[in-house]
Design a protein around this motif. Structure first.
Motif, PDB file in Angstrom:
ATOM      1  N   GLU A  37       0.840  -1.200   0.000  1.00  0.00           N
ATOM      2  CA  GLU A  37       0.000   0.000   0.000  1.00  0.00           C
ATOM      3  C   GLU A  37       0.874   1.249   0.000  1.00  0.00           C
ATOM      4  OE1 GLU A  37      -3.136   2.566  -0.121  1.00  0.00           O
ATOM      5  OE2 GLU A  37      -3.073   0.409  -0.529  1.00  0.00           O
ATOM      6  N   TRP A  38       1.952   1.208   0.775  1.00  0.00           N
ATOM      7  CA  TRP A  38       2.885   2.337   0.816  1.00  0.00           C
ATOM      8  C   TRP A  38       3.526   2.581  -0.547  1.00  0.00           C
ATOM      9  CZ3 TRP A  38       8.442   1.218   2.671  1.00  0.00           C
ATOM     10  CH2 TRP A  38       9.239   2.357   2.565  1.00  0.00           C
ATOM     11  N   LEU A  39       3.942   1.524  -1.229  1.00  0.00           N
ATOM     12  CA  LEU A  39       4.670   1.652  -2.491  1.00  0.00           C
ATOM     13  C   LEU A  39       3.757   1.739  -3.716  1.00  0.00           C
ATOM     14  CD1 LEU A  39       7.563  -0.917  -1.882  1.00  0.00           C
ATOM     15  CD2 LEU A  39       7.522   1.532  -1.368  1.00  0.00           C
ATOM     16  N   GLY A  45       4.268   2.296  -8.087  1.00  0.00           N
ATOM     17  CA  GLY A  45       3.864   1.280  -9.047  1.00  0.00           C
ATOM     18  C   GLY A  45       2.876   1.821 -10.065  1.00  0.00           C
ATOM     19  N   GLU A  46       1.939   2.634  -9.609  1.00  0.00           N
ATOM     20  CA  GLU A  46       0.955   3.220 -10.522  1.00  0.00           C
ATOM     21  C   GLU A  46       1.617   4.172 -11.505  1.00  0.00           C
ATOM     22  OE1 GLU A  46      -1.858   4.944  -7.854  1.00  0.00           O
ATOM     23  OE2 GLU A  46      -2.993   3.080  -7.589  1.00  0.00           O
ATOM     24  N   GLU A  47       2.598   4.932 -11.042  1.00  0.00           N
ATOM     25  CA  GLU A  47       3.311   5.849 -11.939  1.00  0.00           C
ATOM     26  C   GLU A  47       4.107   5.070 -12.976  1.00  0.00           C
ATOM     27  OE1 GLU A  47       4.066   9.208 -13.730  1.00  0.00           O
ATOM     28  OE2 GLU A  47       2.863   9.147 -11.887  1.00  0.00           O
ATOM     29  N   ILE A  48       4.721   3.961 -12.566  1.00  0.00           N
ATOM     30  CA  ILE A  48       5.421   3.101 -13.515  1.00  0.00           C
ATOM     31  C   ILE A  48       4.462   2.579 -14.575  1.00  0.00           C
ATOM     32  CG2 ILE A  48       6.470   0.799 -13.741  1.00  0.00           C
ATOM     33  CD1 ILE A  48       7.967   1.356 -11.129  1.00  0.00           C
ATOM     34  N   THR A  63       8.018  -9.560  -3.832  1.00  0.00           N
ATOM     35  CA  THR A  63       6.779 -10.281  -3.542  1.00  0.00           C
ATOM     36  C   THR A  63       5.712 -10.098  -4.620  1.00  0.00           C
ATOM     37  OG1 THR A  63       5.945  -8.443  -2.200  1.00  0.00           O
ATOM     38  CG2 THR A  63       7.220 -10.151  -1.067  1.00  0.00           C
ATOM     39  N   GLY A  64       6.108  -9.534  -5.770  1.00  0.00           N
ATOM     40  CA  GLY A  64       5.209  -9.572  -6.922  1.00  0.00           C
ATOM     41  C   GLY A  64       4.708  -8.269  -7.488  1.00  0.00           C
ATOM     42  N   GLU A  65       5.076  -7.153  -6.905  1.00  0.00           N
ATOM     43  CA  GLU A  65       4.577  -5.884  -7.414  1.00  0.00           C
ATOM     44  C   GLU A  65       5.710  -5.021  -7.977  1.00  0.00           C
ATOM     45  OE1 GLU A  65       1.643  -4.851  -7.955  1.00  0.00           O
ATOM     46  OE2 GLU A  65       0.462  -6.362  -6.901  1.00  0.00           O
ATOM     47  N   PRO A  66       5.371  -4.252  -9.032  1.00  0.00           N
ATOM     48  CA  PRO A  66       4.039  -4.040  -9.606  1.00  0.00           C
ATOM     49  C   PRO A  66       3.607  -5.077 -10.637  1.00  0.00           C
ATOM     50  CG  PRO A  66       5.606  -2.621 -10.712  1.00  0.00           C
ATOM     51  CD  PRO A  66       6.383  -3.338  -9.625  1.00  0.00           C
ATOM     52  N   GLN A 118       2.761   5.872   6.290  1.00  0.00           N
ATOM     53  CA  GLN A 118       1.801   5.993   7.383  1.00  0.00           C
ATOM     54  C   GLN A 118       2.019   4.862   8.384  1.00  0.00           C
ATOM     55  OE1 GLN A 118      -0.314   8.534   7.605  1.00  0.00           O
ATOM     56  NE2 GLN A 118      -0.012   9.425   5.563  1.00  0.00           N
ATOM     57  N   CYS A 119       2.716   5.176   9.474  1.00  0.00           N
ATOM     58  CA  CYS A 119       3.065   4.154  10.460  1.00  0.00           C
ATOM     59  C   CYS A 119       2.118   4.103  11.648  1.00  0.00           C
ATOM     60  CB  CYS A 119       4.480   4.387  10.980  1.00  0.00           C
ATOM     61  SG  CYS A 119       5.740   4.259   9.716  1.00  0.00           S
ATOM     62  N   ASN A 120       1.367   5.161  11.848  1.00  0.00           N
ATOM     63  CA  ASN A 120       0.415   5.272  12.960  1.00  0.00           C
ATOM     64  C   ASN A 120       1.121   5.502  14.289  1.00  0.00           C
ATOM     65  OD1 ASN A 120      -2.060   5.372  14.273  1.00  0.00           O
ATOM     66  ND2 ASN A 120      -2.149   3.172  14.575  1.00  0.00           N
ATOM     67  N   THR A 121       2.004   4.567  14.698  1.00  0.00           N
ATOM     68  CA  THR A 121       2.704   4.701  15.983  1.00  0.00           C
ATOM     69  C   THR A 121       4.202   4.504  15.801  1.00  0.00           C
ATOM     70  OG1 THR A 121       2.594   2.355  16.574  1.00  0.00           O
ATOM     71  CG2 THR A 121       0.689   3.741  17.168  1.00  0.00           C
TER      72      THR A 121
END
Length: 281
Positions: free
Chosen positions: A32-34, A38-41, A60-63, A218-221
Motif C-alpha cells: 500500500e505504501w509503495l 507502481g501506478e506511476e510506472i 513479492t510480486g509488485e508491480p 503511514q506508520c500510525n505509531t
C-alpha cells in the motif's frame, strides 16, 4: 561478470531470501505504501491488454501482479534473485486469482530471455542495488522490443526520505560503521537528479523522462515504525546486528524521542521521496 560483482549478487540473494518472512508479514502494509510508485510506472509504460511485460526485481510480486491485471490478454514475467521472495509473489497471485504470469529466478545482469522479447519492462526499487547498473539497463534494453518502454522507480536523496534517515541517523550516531565504498549498492545510489535518466540514455533509450513521486509512510505509531524497519529494512537489521543490548536500547530511545518531538499529537507519517524514470527503445 567480475568476481567482486558476483560476490555482491550472492550476498544480496542471501539477504533477500532471509528477509522474505518479514516482507510476507508486512506485505499488505508495504505494498500500500509503495503503490503510488507502481501506478506511476504503469502509466509511464503505456500498457495495452495484450502486452508481454517483464517485471525485474519484483520481490513479492509488485508491480508485476498489478500489471498482469491490466494486460489480461498478455502475460507478465516476474523475476527476482531470491526464490523465497517469489514464493510470496505466487501466494499473492493465487489469492488475487491472477494466472497470466510466471516467475523466474534470475540476475538482471544475465537475463535468460531472447532479444526483443518484451513489450514493456518495469523495475520498482531495484536499480540502486544492482551490482552493475549500466549492464542491468543494457540487458533490459536488449530483451525489449523496438519502441518498447522501460520504467523504473528509485529513492531520491536522503533529505526527502525521513522514513529511513530517522532510524539510520540514530544508528550512525551510536555505532561506528564503516562507510560503504563510493558507488556501492545502497538506498540512495540513484538519488541525485538525472542519475538514472543518464544511465537509461547510456543504455540506448530515447525520450527519457523523470518524475518525482512523494508522499508519506503511514506508520500510525512509533512502535509500528520501529518493528517494521527492524523486520523489513535490510540496512537497519544489518547495522542493529552489530549493536549490543545497551546500544540497541539507546538507539530505540533516540528514535522514539525523535518521533515524539515531530508528532506530539498526530499519527506518525514519515516523508518519502522517489524518482520514476522512463524511456523507450
Amino acid at each position: 561478470m567480475e568476481a567482486q560483482l558476483e560476490q555482491i549478487r550472492e550476498q544480496q540473494k542471501e539477504t533477500w531470501n532471509k528477509f522474505s518472512a518479514g516482507w510476507q508479514k508486512w506485505d499488505d502494509f508495504t505494498m500500500e505504501w509503495l503503490r503510488p510508485m507502481g501506478e506511476e510506472i504503469m502509466q509511464a509504460l503505456h500498457l495495452t491488454s495484450s502486452d508481454v511485460v517483464l517485471d525485474v526485481a519484483a520481490g513479492t510480486g509488485e508491480p508485476g501482479l498489478s500489471i498482469a491485471a491490466v494486460t489480461k490478454d498478455g502475460k507478465v514475467v516476474i523475476t527476482d534473485l531470491a526464490e523465497k521472495m517469489l514464493d510470496v509473489a505466487r501466494e499473492n497471485a493465487a489469492r488475487k486469482g491472477i494466472t497470466n504470469y510466471e516467475t523466474v529466478v534470475c540476475d538482471v545482469c544475465e537475463l535468460p530471455f531472447d532479444n526483443a522479447t518484451f513489450d514493456a519492462i518495469s523495475c520498482r526499487f531495484g536499480f540502486m542495488f544492482f551490482p552493475d547498473m549500466l549492464l542491468a539497463a543494457q540487458e533490459m534494453v536488449r530483451v525489449l522490443k523496438p519502441d518498447g518502454r522501460i520504467a523504473a522507480a528509485v529513492w531520491s536523496v536522503p533529505a526527502e526520505n525521513t522514513w529511513v534517515t530517522t532510524i539510520m541517523g540514530a544508528i550512525n550516531r551510536h555505532l561506528q560503521l564503516p562507510a560503504p565504498p563510493a558507488g556501492a549498492p545502497g538506498m540512495f545510489r540513484c538519488g541525485a537528479p538525472g542519475a538514472l535518466a543518464n544511465l537509461f540514455q547510456q543504455a540506448g533509450l530515447r525520450n527519457v523522462t523523470e518524475k518525482a513521486v512523494t508522499g508519506q509512510l503511514q506508520c500510525n505509531t512509533a512502535e509500528n515504525y520501529w518493528n517494521f524497519m527492524n523486520e523489513v529494512a535490510a540496512p537497519v537489521v544489518f547495522a542493529m546486528s552489530k549493536a549490543d543490548q545497551d546500544t540497541r536500547e539507546a538507539i530505540r530511545q533516540e528514535v522514539f524521542s525523535t518521533i515524539a518531538q515531530r508528532y506530539p499529537r498526530t499519527q506518525v507519517a514519515l516523508d518519502y521521496g522517489t524518482i520514476v524514470v522512463s524511456g523507450e527503445k
